[in-house]
Scaffold this motif. Structure first.
Motif, PDB file in Angstrom:
ATOM      1  N   THR A 152      13.000  53.368  11.014  1.00  0.00           N
ATOM      2  CA  THR A 152      13.699  53.396  12.294  1.00  0.00           C
ATOM      3  C   THR A 152      13.807  54.831  12.792  1.00  0.00           C
ATOM      4  N   LEU A 153      13.433  55.037  14.041  1.00  0.00           N
ATOM      5  CA  LEU A 153      13.472  56.361  14.658  1.00  0.00           C
ATOM      6  C   LEU A 153      14.418  56.332  15.851  1.00  0.00           C
ATOM      7  N   ASN A 154      15.337  57.281  15.902  1.00  0.00           N
ATOM      8  CA  ASN A 154      16.216  57.442  17.062  1.00  0.00           C
ATOM      9  C   ASN A 154      15.629  58.530  17.955  1.00  0.00           C
ATOM     10  N   VAL A 155      15.225  58.155  19.152  1.00  0.00           N
ATOM     11  CA  VAL A 155      14.555  59.078  20.064  1.00  0.00           C
ATOM     12  C   VAL A 155      15.442  59.322  21.280  1.00  0.00           C
ATOM     13  N   THR A 156      15.665  60.575  21.597  1.00  0.00           N
ATOM     14  CA  THR A 156      16.393  60.920  22.821  1.00  0.00           C
ATOM     15  C   THR A 156      15.401  61.500  23.816  1.00  0.00           C
ATOM     16  N   GLY A 157      15.635  61.247  25.095  1.00  0.00           N
ATOM     17  CA  GLY A 157      14.718  61.743  26.109  1.00  0.00           C
ATOM     18  C   GLY A 157      13.535  60.811  26.305  1.00  0.00           C
ATOM     19  N   SER A 158      12.533  61.304  27.013  1.00  0.00           N
ATOM     20  CA  SER A 158      11.359  60.500  27.366  1.00  0.00           C
ATOM     21  C   SER A 158      10.357  60.453  26.223  1.00  0.00           C
ATOM     22  N   VAL A 159       9.617  59.332  26.119  1.00  0.00           N
ATOM     23  CA  VAL A 159       8.703  59.157  25.007  1.00  0.00           C
ATOM     24  C   VAL A 159       7.566  58.215  25.401  1.00  0.00           C
ATOM     25  N   VAL A 160       6.391  58.430  24.799  1.00  0.00           N
ATOM     26  CA  VAL A 160       5.257  57.519  24.935  1.00  0.00           C
ATOM     27  C   VAL A 160       5.170  56.701  23.658  1.00  0.00           C
ATOM     28  N   VAL A 161       5.101  55.387  23.798  1.00  0.00           N
ATOM     29  CA  VAL A 161       5.124  54.482  22.641  1.00  0.00           C
ATOM     30  C   VAL A 161       3.902  53.569  22.678  1.00  0.00           C
ATOM     31  N   ALA A 162       3.204  53.471  21.540  1.00  0.00           N
ATOM     32  CA  ALA A 162       2.100  52.522  21.393  1.00  0.00           C
ATOM     33  C   ALA A 162       2.567  51.379  20.511  1.00  0.00           C
ATOM     34  N   THR A 163       2.541  50.167  21.036  1.00  0.00           N
ATOM     35  CA  THR A 163       2.994  49.004  20.280  1.00  0.00           C
ATOM     36  C   THR A 163       1.877  48.481  19.379  1.00  0.00           C
ATOM     37  N   THR A 164       2.252  47.827  18.292  1.00  0.00           N
ATOM     38  CA  THR A 164       1.264  47.148  17.465  1.00  0.00           C
ATOM     39  C   THR A 164       0.826  45.871  18.188  1.00  0.00           C
ATOM     40  N   SER A 165      -0.310  45.332  17.801  1.00  0.00           N
ATOM     41  CA  SER A 165      -0.832  44.148  18.484  1.00  0.00           C
ATOM     42  C   SER A 165       0.013  42.903  18.239  1.00  0.00           C
ATOM     43  N   ASP A 166       0.857  42.931  17.173  1.00  0.00           N
ATOM     44  CA  ASP A 166       1.704  41.781  16.858  1.00  0.00           C
ATOM     45  C   ASP A 166       3.189  42.090  17.024  1.00  0.00           C
ATOM     46  N   ALA A 167       3.504  43.099  17.845  1.00  0.00           N
ATOM     47  CA  ALA A 167       4.901  43.502  18.017  1.00  0.00           C
ATOM     48  C   ALA A 167       5.747  42.392  18.625  1.00  0.00           C
ATOM     49  N   THR A 168       5.159  41.596  19.490  1.00  0.00           N
ATOM     50  CA  THR A 168       5.870  40.489  20.113  1.00  0.00           C
ATOM     51  C   THR A 168       4.850  39.480  20.604  1.00  0.00           C
ATOM     52  N   SER A 169       5.312  38.301  20.959  1.00  0.00           N
ATOM     53  CA  SER A 169       4.420  37.274  21.511  1.00  0.00           C
ATOM     54  C   SER A 169       4.558  37.279  23.033  1.00  0.00           C
ATOM     55  N   PRO A 170       3.521  37.712  23.745  1.00  0.00           N
ATOM     56  CA  PRO A 170       3.633  37.777  25.206  1.00  0.00           C
ATOM     57  C   PRO A 170       3.742  36.393  25.822  1.00  0.00           C
ATOM     58  N   ALA A 171       4.603  36.289  26.814  1.00  0.00           N
ATOM     59  CA  ALA A 171       4.762  35.021  27.525  1.00  0.00           C
ATOM     60  C   ALA A 171       3.563  34.783  28.429  1.00  0.00           C
ATOM     61  N   VAL A 172       3.175  33.525  28.543  1.00  0.00           N
ATOM     62  CA  VAL A 172       2.078  33.159  29.451  1.00  0.00           C
ATOM     63  C   VAL A 172       2.646  33.063  30.863  1.00  0.00           C
ATOM     64  N   PRO A 173       2.069  33.781  31.836  1.00  0.00           N
ATOM     65  CA  PRO A 173       2.595  33.730  33.210  1.00  0.00           C
ATOM     66  C   PRO A 173       2.588  32.304  33.760  1.00  0.00           C
ATOM     67  N   SER A 174       3.689  31.920  34.373  1.00  0.00           N
ATOM     68  CA  SER A 174       3.780  30.605  34.989  1.00  0.00           C
ATOM     69  C   SER A 174       3.132  30.647  36.373  1.00  0.00           C
ATOM     70  N   MET A 175       2.967  29.493  36.980  1.00  0.00           N
ATOM     71  CA  MET A 175       2.403  29.441  38.339  1.00  0.00           C
ATOM     72  C   MET A 175       3.305  30.193  39.312  1.00  0.00           C
ATOM     73  N   LYS A 176       4.610  30.127  39.096  1.00  0.00           N
ATOM     74  CA  LYS A 176       5.549  30.868  39.937  1.00  0.00           C
ATOM     75  C   LYS A 176       5.323  32.368  39.806  1.00  0.00           C
ATOM     76  N   ASP A 177       5.101  32.833  38.564  1.00  0.00           N
ATOM     77  CA  ASP A 177       4.835  34.258  38.327  1.00  0.00           C
ATOM     78  C   ASP A 177       3.554  34.702  39.027  1.00  0.00           C
ATOM     79  N   ILE A 178       2.530  33.869  38.950  1.00  0.00           N
ATOM     80  CA  ILE A 178       1.235  34.208  39.541  1.00  0.00           C
ATOM     81  C   ILE A 178       1.325  34.269  41.059  1.00  0.00           C
ATOM     82  N   LEU A 179       2.045  33.319  41.652  1.00  0.00           N
ATOM     83  CA  LEU A 179       2.202  33.314  43.102  1.00  0.00           C
ATOM     84  C   LEU A 179       3.023  34.513  43.574  1.00  0.00           C
TER      85      LEU A 179
END
Length: 250
Positions: free
Chosen positions: A167-194
């Motif tokens: 665990t890293l505590n970062v203050t100020g601005s930072v650039v972060v690269a996520t791992t490919s399995d960091a989270t499960s992205p939601a599939v955009p709904s038709m409402k999101d696409i419109l």
């Protein structure tokens, strides 16, 4: 304050064909948001909602990234607005030049405190872009991040390391690269696409930005040498494991 996600809209190399002279035929490769980028987008959306701030998408690419389909594809994933450079001249840029312009887009956002990227792009998979963007901005870059939690003065990052996490505590601005399995992205709904078609996206040309002076000169192309298979047979699983350890695979 804003959260920024840098994404890439490119053809998938799995659909490309390597010709006999080493050149690549991209004519049948379909362009889309790079494979791991939706993970960074989902992470950015969660952090932005937790802080009650805007989520801004930035990208640098050829004329395809500025098309209506590409903009809708990206904006449907939780962005409030976008800033992109769409110009075929980008094809000749090196990664350093692309990063320099992405950093300019972050600066153009004006109040960004967190820039998120995927671990690597689907086409090059070099994994250099987060560090290059951070270098141009003068910010720290933290790679292999599995979770981001906002705090009063910065962020708590969970980073994947050999044997576990830290665990890293970062203050100020930072650039972060996520791992490919960091989270499960939601599939955009038709409402999101419109709704994505109505979100503001500022499209810039190369003439409106200043890429770094570093250039890329291709001196030759060559098909990789074909590796011969050893074709070993193993009688037991233990023999297979021992052989893999001997070859340094395990």
């Amino acid at each position: 304050m804003s959260i920024v996600v840098a994404y890439k809209y490119v053809p998938n190399p799995q659909d490309a064909k390597v010709l006999a002279d080493g050149t690549i035929d991209w004519s049948r490769a379909k362009a889309a948001v790079s494979e791991s980028d939706p993970v960074a987008m989902e992470m950015g959306s969660r952090v932005a909602k937790a802080q009650g701030v805007q989520l801004v998408g930035i990208s640098v690419g050829n004329s395809q990234v500025g098309s209506a389909m590409a903009r809708k594809n990206a904006m449907s994933r939780g962005f409030d607005r976008g800033i992109i450079v769409s110009d075929d001249a980008v094809a000749s840029w090196s990664s350093t030049q692309v990063a320099s312009v992405l950093a300019q887009l972050v600066t153009k956002v004006g109040d960004a405190t967190l820039v998120l990227t995927a671990d690597s792009s689907v086409d090059e998979a070099a994994g250099m872009m987060p560090a290059l963007i951070a270098g141009h901005l003068g910010w720290p870059a933290i790679l292999d991040v599995t979770d981001v939690e906002p705090t009063e003065g910065g962020y708590v990052l969970t980073q994947q390391i050999k044997g576990g996490t830290r665990t890293l505590n970062v203050t100020g601005s930072v650039v972060v690269a996520t791992t490919s399995d960091a989270t499960s992205p939601a599939v955009p709904s038709m409402k999101d696409i419109l709704a994505a078609g109505k979100k503001p996206v500022e499209v810039l040309s190369v003439a409106e930005v200043e890429p770094g002076p570093v250039s890329l000169h291709v001196v030759g192309r060559e098909r990789p040498a074909k590796r011969e298979r050893k074709g070993k047979m193993f009688g037991t699983a233990a023999e297979l494991v021992a052989a893999l350890r001997e070859d340094g695979v395990l």
